[in-house]
Design an enzyme around this catalytic site. Sequence first.
Site: not given
Ligand code: UT7
Length: 337
Positions: A124, A294, A264
Amino acid sequence: MKNPRAKHNFIGRTCSISGVGSYVPEKILTNADLEKMVETSDEWITSRTGIKERRIAAANEFTSDLAAKAAKRAMKMAGVTADQIDLIIIATLTPDMPFPSTACLVQRKLGAARAAAFDIEAACSGFIYALEIGQQFILSRSYETVLVVGAEKLSSIVNWKDRNTCVLFGDGAGAAILQHRENSNGLLTAVMGADGNKADLLSMPGGGSACPATLQSVADGLHFLRMDGKETFKNAVNAMVSAANEAMRRCEIDITKIKCVIPHQANQRIIDAVGERLKATPEQLFINLHKYGNTSAASVAIALDEAVHSGKIARGDLILLVVFGAGLTWGAAVIEW
Ligand code: UT7
């Protein structure tokens, strides 16, 4: 404001962006569409990422097609014909194929027969890496006209069954023509950084020499992008803030001198956290994440094009680009538009 390039012997030589252009595929994939594909909701995607929809390239539309379309728009704005291009640099992590380079395929599509062509891969962060590489050829008088493109068909490496990643990414391309321009400081500085110790946070393990394609590698899903979202998030905010501060420090300016910050476009919460720590106002931050998700190397390139064409940036304004991606890699650039 100080021009950090002045300490080098590039006397009378600057590198400006004389044209920008972008292209996104026609097909729109909304959060409602994703609700039918995986266990997710518009509410979750919007509140956790800020993304509402993303563009998806057609089956017969490749990264080189997106790149060539964006390039033609940038060439038109710059008043540059294909035979004037000396060098083509494509930043991508989704090349049409492992080789030849996507840059060579774009050279053919543009008919830019005189141009040298190569790809760079900084995920990225690729567009800032490519800008910095391209400008070295302009400042050193090696070349007069360099085409730099960030282009991705991320839909080709996304696991459409993995809700953790498939809601985040989209396809598109953004291009810039680099040339010397009288009476402009142009690209003032570009900071680039990397931390290979964190390479595993965001990667696609299959398809390279470490893991060539086999029936087993396909069955194991190794040809899909994978990410530790939480760790990536934390690293993104810290790296983007320090790169942006370093770029401004080199130019001896503070955030109040910047007309437009183009971060970004990975996650609205990352953009908010970076904006807050840089003390940027909401008016300074350019955001189009809700429309495209993204798009990796294309992200800030598309945003720059939209900021220019929406009138948010005028000639003479200072712009701050700041990026972060797999590698890990990061970067920031200050440009006098
Ligand atoms: O371009 C390169 C750089 N990329 C980035 O900078 C991305 C960086 N990361 C992020 O943007 C975020 O970490 C995410 C958007 C990917 C995820 O957000 P988060 O707040 O960190 O959520 P998480 O991964 O901790 O997941 C929280 C919960 C989980 O459920 P449990 O384990 O708490 O029951 C996931 O399974 O949300 C769940 N989850 C979803 N639920 C509904 C993960 N993806 C989804 C989804 N829909 N699409």
